[in-house]
Scaffold this active site. Structure first.
Site, mmCIF file in Angstrom:
data_model
loop_
_atom_site.group_PDB
_atom_site.id
_atom_site.type_symbol
_atom_site.label_atom_id
_atom_site.label_comp_id
_atom_site.label_asym_id
_atom_site.label_seq_id
_atom_site.Cartn_x
_atom_site.Cartn_y
_atom_site.Cartn_z
ATOM 1 N N HIS A 172 -8.399 -12.950 102.544
ATOM 2 C CA HIS A 172 -8.981 -14.217 102.110
ATOM 3 C C HIS A 172 -8.059 -15.380 102.490
ATOM 4 C CE1 HIS A 172 -11.612 -11.707 99.602
ATOM 5 N NE2 HIS A 172 -12.412 -12.765 99.537
ATOM 6 N N LYS A 176 -6.536 -18.583 97.634
ATOM 7 C CA LYS A 176 -7.080 -17.643 96.623
ATOM 8 C C LYS A 176 -5.988 -17.245 95.630
ATOM 9 C CE LYS A 176 -9.954 -13.564 96.069
ATOM 10 N NZ LYS A 176 -10.824 -14.241 95.099
HETATM 11 P P1 NAD Z 1 -11.570 -23.717 93.836
HETATM 12 O O1 NAD Z 1 -10.210 -23.718 93.243
HETATM 13 O O2 NAD Z 1 -11.797 -24.460 95.112
HETATM 14 O O3 NAD Z 1 -12.650 -24.254 92.763
HETATM 15 C C1 NAD Z 1 -12.612 -24.000 91.398
HETATM 16 C C2 NAD Z 1 -12.952 -25.318 90.723
HETATM 17 O O4 NAD Z 1 -13.138 -25.075 89.322
HETATM 18 C C3 NAD Z 1 -11.805 -26.348 90.860
HETATM 19 O O5 NAD Z 1 -12.347 -27.568 91.347
HETATM 20 C C4 NAD Z 1 -11.287 -26.473 89.438
HETATM 21 O O6 NAD Z 1 -10.771 -27.770 89.144
HETATM 22 C C5 NAD Z 1 -12.550 -26.164 88.638
HETATM 23 N N1 NAD Z 1 -12.297 -25.814 87.235
HETATM 24 C C6 NAD Z 1 -11.303 -25.053 86.715
HETATM 25 N N2 NAD Z 1 -11.410 -25.008 85.376
HETATM 26 C C7 NAD Z 1 -12.506 -25.741 85.038
HETATM 27 C C8 NAD Z 1 -13.129 -26.082 83.815
HETATM 28 N N3 NAD Z 1 -12.645 -25.658 82.635
HETATM 29 N N4 NAD Z 1 -14.240 -26.858 83.849
HETATM 30 C C9 NAD Z 1 -14.735 -27.321 85.023
HETATM 31 N N5 NAD Z 1 -14.161 -27.047 86.215
HETATM 32 C C10 NAD Z 1 -13.064 -26.264 86.216
HETATM 33 O O7 NAD Z 1 -11.952 -22.173 94.021
HETATM 34 P P2 NAD Z 1 -13.179 -21.540 94.846
HETATM 35 O O8 NAD Z 1 -12.691 -21.049 96.158
HETATM 36 O O9 NAD Z 1 -14.359 -22.441 94.791
HETATM 37 O O10 NAD Z 1 -13.454 -20.243 93.959
HETATM 38 C C11 NAD Z 1 -13.788 -20.352 92.582
HETATM 39 C C12 NAD Z 1 -13.996 -18.948 92.010
HETATM 40 O O11 NAD Z 1 -15.158 -18.344 92.612
HETATM 41 C C13 NAD Z 1 -12.835 -17.982 92.276
HETATM 42 O O12 NAD Z 1 -12.696 -17.132 91.162
HETATM 43 C C14 NAD Z 1 -13.329 -17.196 93.496
HETATM 44 O O13 NAD Z 1 -12.715 -15.946 93.631
HETATM 45 C C15 NAD Z 1 -14.787 -17.079 93.156
HETATM 46 N N6 NAD Z 1 -15.701 -16.792 94.287
HETATM 47 C C16 NAD Z 1 -16.714 -15.945 94.031
HETATM 48 C C17 NAD Z 1 -17.669 -15.696 94.989
HETATM 49 C C18 NAD Z 1 -18.856 -14.830 94.649
HETATM 50 O O14 NAD Z 1 -19.713 -14.592 95.520
HETATM 51 N N7 NAD Z 1 -18.975 -14.372 93.404
HETATM 52 C C19 NAD Z 1 -17.556 -16.294 96.261
HETATM 53 C C20 NAD Z 1 -16.485 -17.176 96.495
HETATM 54 C C21 NAD Z 1 -15.562 -17.435 95.487
#
Ligand code: NAD
Length: 288
Positions: A172, A176
């Site tokens: 990744h 991450k």
């Molecule tokens: P990222 O860090 O770019 O985004 C996460 C966002 O959530 C950030 O902007 C952060 O400020 C915000 N956040 C954190 N706590 C919060 C709260 N209490 N209230 C509101 N916002 C809050 O990360 P990302 O790459 O977008 O990934 C996010 C999550 O999704 C990770 O756990 C990742 O592994 C997961 N993910 C899952 C899939 C899937 O298909 N299930 C795909 C991609 C990523």
């Protein structure tokens, strides 16, 4: 007030009214993609977005933060209000945040689609508890390809038997924060279960120094991080004199966002049919 005889909004079929979708973590990598996906989908409306307290994105227009024209809704930090006003909330944030959001989904009896990874068993149990009042989809990977791969892993591990060693490799992007990825762990759980064991017993997450020979019946993991890799997973079945490798490569986050929206719409239709609770992507994609 609704005219006499009109159907209350909450009871109207989806086709007659926009499906109001909120995005928590709206300024994140996935959050922005989700906003774009909802805004581009007919019949769906971006109901609002939140960010964590202190985020520089607070107060920005949710559309602009996602690279779109303004949508006329500012990113706020009041998740309670978002769960109250939206029909469904998409959540790709962080484990503690998703746990708190699931409680709000229960409080307001709403749809909550959780893609966040790194959620441990205790948090998963607490989310399942919330799903007694809310309708929740929890899946570490929302792409069709990965969910098909999960099915194939189960079949292959069962068919190949104990003489084949299973190793899982994932890569990744450098931002991450959890390892191995939620998808790699899910692949490992399924492989271990098909071998008649569990990942707690069979998982080998690090190897360094004089490790000795590979223990039969284990599932090994290797984690790579770097650049802007969206997500790659390989399950390698190593036998004597031959090897099978099953690889999935995500080249865009759009599949995850599309899967999350599909999940929200699927559970909305199940709720309309009187079914609620906890679902995963195999339910959504009809793979069960
Ligand atoms: P990222 O860090 O770019 O985004 C996460 C966002 O959530 C950030 O902007 C952060 O400020 C915000 N956040 C954190 N706590 C919060 C709260 N209490 N209230 C509101 N916002 C809050 O990360 P990302 O790459 O977008 O990934 C996010 C999550 O999704 C990770 O756990 C990742 O592994 C997961 N993910 C899952 C899939 C899937 O298909 N299930 C795909 C991609 C990523």
């Amino acid at each position: 007030m609704a005219p006499e005889g009109a159907t209350p909004e909450a009871e109207r079929p989806l086709a007659m009214t926009a499906f109001k979708i909120g995005v928590v973590g709206a300024a994140g990598r996935m959050g922005q993609m989700l906003v774009r996906e909802v805004a581009a989908t007919e019949g769906c409306l971006v109901a609002g977005g939140t960010e964590r307290a202190g985020s520089p994105a607070l107060g920005r227009d949710v559309g602009e933060a996602a690279g779109l024209a303004p949508l006329g809704v500012a990113i706020g930090d009041d998740a309670d209000a978002l769960f109250r006003t939206a029909d469904a909330v998409l959540d790709f944030t962080a484990p503690a945040a998703s746990l708190a959001h699931a409680k709000l989904a229960a409080k307001h009896r709403k749809i909550h689609v959780v893609g966040t990874t790194g959620i441990d068993r205790a948090a998963e149990a607490a989310i399942a508890e919330s799903a007694k009042s809310a309708t929740i989809v929890l899946a570490p990977n929302m792409s069709l390809g990965v969910n098909l791969a999960l099915l194939l892993v189960e079949q292959m591990a069962g068919a190949l038997g104990p003489d084949w060693d299973i190793e899982i490799l994932e890569m990744h992007h450098k931002h991450k924060v959890d390892a191995p990825s939620g998808t790699a762990l899910r692949l490992g759980e399924i492989a271990a279960a098909a071998m008649g064991t569990s990942l707690e017993r069979a998982g080998v997450f690090t190897r360094e120094g004089t490790t000795g020979p590979r223990k039969p019946g284990t599932v090994g993991f290797a984690t790579l991080r770097g650049g802007d890799v969206v997500g790659e997973h390989s399950v390698i079945y190593a036998g004597d004199g031959e090897r099978i490798e099953l690889t999935h490569r995500a080249t865009s986050r759009q599949n995850f966002a599309g899967g999350a929206l599909r999940a929200a719409r699927f559970v909305a239709s199940r709720r309309a049919a009187g079914v609620s609770g906890m679902f995963d992507m195999s339910d959504v994609l009809g793979l069960n």
